[in-house]
Design a protein around this motif. Structure first.
Motif, PDB file in Angstrom:
ATOM      1  N   SER A 227     -14.695   0.269 -22.206  1.00 59.89           N
ATOM      2  CA  SER A 227     -15.769   1.066 -21.627  1.00 59.89           C
ATOM      3  C   SER A 227     -16.269   2.048 -22.665  1.00 59.89           C
ATOM      4  N   TYR A 228     -17.543   2.379 -22.602  1.00 59.69           N
ATOM      5  CA  TYR A 228     -18.143   3.207 -23.650  1.00 59.69           C
ATOM      6  C   TYR A 228     -19.166   4.152 -23.038  1.00 59.69           C
TER       7      TYR A 228
ATOM      8  N   CYS B 106     -16.904  -2.354 -16.414  1.00 59.68           N
ATOM      9  CA  CYS B 106     -17.832  -1.399 -17.026  1.00 59.68           C
ATOM     10  C   CYS B 106     -18.133  -0.260 -16.060  1.00 59.68           C
ATOM     11  N   ASN B 107     -17.797  -0.423 -14.797  1.00 62.92           N
ATOM     12  CA  ASN B 107     -17.774   0.672 -13.815  1.00 62.92           C
ATOM     13  C   ASN B 107     -16.819   0.229 -12.705  1.00 62.92           C
TER      14      ASN B 107
ATOM     15  N   ASN C 157     -21.477  10.454 -17.855  1.00 61.21           N
ATOM     16  CA  ASN C 157     -20.556   9.642 -17.064  1.00 61.21           C
ATOM     17  C   ASN C 157     -20.885   9.640 -15.578  1.00 61.21           C
TER      18      ASN C 157
ATOM     19  N   THR D  41      -5.310   0.546 -24.462  1.00 61.35           N
ATOM     20  CA  THR D  41      -6.427   1.272 -23.869  1.00 61.35           C
ATOM     21  C   THR D  41      -6.160   2.772 -23.919  1.00 61.35           C
TER      22      THR D  41
ATOM     23  N   SER E 152     -25.392  -2.963 -21.948  1.00 60.01           N
ATOM     24  CA  SER E 152     -25.720  -2.220 -20.726  1.00 60.01           C
ATOM     25  C   SER E 152     -26.008  -3.229 -19.621  1.00 60.01           C
TER      26      SER E 152
ATOM     27  N   GLY F 116      -6.816  -1.913 -19.257  1.00 59.19           N
ATOM     28  CA  GLY F 116      -8.107  -1.266 -19.121  1.00 59.19           C
ATOM     29  C   GLY F 116      -8.020  -0.136 -18.126  1.00 59.19           C
TER      30      GLY F 116
ATOM     31  N   PRO G  13     -24.445   1.181 -16.420  1.00 62.65           N
ATOM     32  CA  PRO G  13     -23.070   0.774 -16.727  1.00 62.65           C
ATOM     33  C   PRO G  13     -23.014   0.056 -18.069  1.00 62.65           C
ATOM     34  N   SER G  14     -22.093   0.466 -18.931  1.00 65.31           N
ATOM     35  CA  SER G  14     -22.034  -0.083 -20.279  1.00 65.31           C
ATOM     36  C   SER G  14     -20.615  -0.471 -20.638  1.00 65.31           C
ATOM     37  N   ILE G  15     -20.527  -1.524 -21.444  1.00 72.04           N
ATOM     38  CA  ILE G  15     -19.248  -1.929 -21.987  1.00 72.04           C
ATOM     39  C   ILE G  15     -19.469  -2.294 -23.450  1.00 72.04           C
TER      40      ILE G  15
ATOM     41  N   TRP H  23      -9.573   1.209 -14.262  1.00 74.60           N
ATOM     42  CA  TRP H  23     -10.296   0.878 -13.030  1.00 74.60           C
ATOM     43  C   TRP H  23      -9.959   1.924 -11.968  1.00 74.60           C
TER      44      TRP H  23
END
Length: 377
Positions: free
Chosen positions: A363-364, A321-322, A56, A218, A90, A265, A65-67, A267
């Motif tokens: 987010s993952y 995603c970030n 992380n 979420t 990514s 989500g 950054p991944s979603i 943030w």
């Protein structure tokens, strides 16, 4: 047996804690020393925690950054067939326009045909796939392992309304919570513990007039959140450690405003509500409201953190995603649109396979977390 690399073992372990799960597992094939070391690390709780923290960390040179995006794919064959797609996207650096796309190949619930009845949630690299009957699977796609959970206690005429999954840091346990109603008008709930591999019924008092909105939920920081619809909108969340449900009211300005889309989500290390005012078909503007965990039911429980847009050609916003990159799906269903809230740079990124319906995102992060119970380890 010593390593063939002339480095202290402590340094080798430190380096390994920054690698992806796939890269780390590959070292098992190098030799006996590496097989023993990696096997030990995969079963060391402290290393698993350290590895997750490093995955992380934006300072990780392997970090991207991944979603994770979930949508219902339709395959045009003589008889239409459906598959729930769970893909990891990514997001590339700002000077690139090709995302790295990876189908995570989640296990399919046996006998499940109505894929739209499934719900997906994620915590620490583990994905929970559940339908609205009694079938639940926990899976770690990066480790390629999964388990089917035992049948819950509330079944029969019990109508499931919500499912949540998360981590209980107090007891180092992963839990699934489900709630709904049976012949009574009052809600009932139960929780599954991975440590005990069992279900138990728990109390819930969310009133008789509130129901969770489909797929607007979420997980964050030890609690699972649902947007509840009823006489008014509110957030209901379940504390994984205390095993209690609590409510959070929404800002008064959102109670009567028209919206073409809402979602939950995360943030800036806070639960966020993404609210798109206006009528469907108009350019998309996203109001981002941030929840104050220190004052969850007072006048300061929410504040508007940011407004972005309007955007043309957007089907639906997906989420962050970030901290900087906000991701949306384009109206042509074949691209994601990344908006950098700091630079205000907008990029269209081609993603093969995104042309499904009912798109959701979360987010993952890849991890070494096992879905085995303590008795199986």
């Amino acid at each position: 047996m010593a390593s063939s690399i002339n480095l202290p073992e402590e340094l080798i372990i430190e380096i390994m804690s920054w690698l992806s799960p796939e890269s780390l597992i590959q070292f098992k094939c190098v030799g006996k020393y590496w097989y023993k070391l990696v096997t030990f690390l995969l079963n060391d709780p402290s290393f698993i925690v350290k590895h997750l923290r490093n995955q992380n960390d934006s300072n990780n040179i392997f970090f991207s950054p991944s979603i994770a995006v979930s949508c219902l794919r339709i395959y045009d064959t003589p008889v239409y067939t459906y598959k729930e797609l769970f893909a990891l996207i990514s997001v590339p650096n700002s000077n690139q326009n090709d995302a790295v796309y990876e189908d995570m190949n989640l296990p399919i619930i046996p006998g499940e045909k109505d894929m739209s009845s499934q719900t997906i949630s994620h915590c620490n690299g583990v994905v929970c796939v559940a339908d609205y009957y009694h079938n639940i699977i926990l899976s770690n796609p990066a480790m390629k392992n999964s388990r089917v959970l035992p049948k819950p206690g509330l079944m029969g005429r019990f109508v499931l309304q919500g499912v949540g999954f998360g981590y209980d840091s107090r007891n180092n346990d992963y839990k699934v919570v489900r709630f709904g109603r049976d012949q009574s008008i009052y809600p009932r709930a139960e929780v599954y513990s991975l440590n005990s591999d069992s279900w138990k019924e728990i109390g819930i008092d969310s009133g008789t007039d509130y129901f969770p909105s489909l797929h607007i939920d979420t997980y964050f920081n030890g609690a699972f959140y649902w947007l509840m619809s009823g006489p008014r909108f509110m957030i209901q969340y379940f504390d994984m450690s205390d095993e209690v449900f609590r409510d959070v009211t929404l800002p008064e300005s959102l109670q009567t405003a028209k919206s073409q889309w809402m979602s939950l989500g995360v943030w800036n290390d806070s639960v966020a509500l993404f609210f798109c005012p206006g009528e469907k078909g108009t350019p998309v503007t996203v109001d981002i409201w941030v929840m104050n965990e220190e004052c969850v039911n007072g006048p300061d429980s929410w504040k508007k953190g940011l407004t972005i847009g309007p955007f043309e050609g957007i089907d639906c916003p997906l989420g962050f995603c970030n901290e900087e990159e906000f991701v949306m799906r384009s109206a042509n269903f074949r691209e994601v649109v990344c908006y950098n809230v700091r630079t205000q740079n907008l990029r269209n990124i081609k993603v093969e396979g995104l042309d499904g319906i009912g798109c959701r995102a979360l987010s993952y992060v890849k991890s070494l977390v096992s879905v085995q119970t303590r008795n199986e380890k």
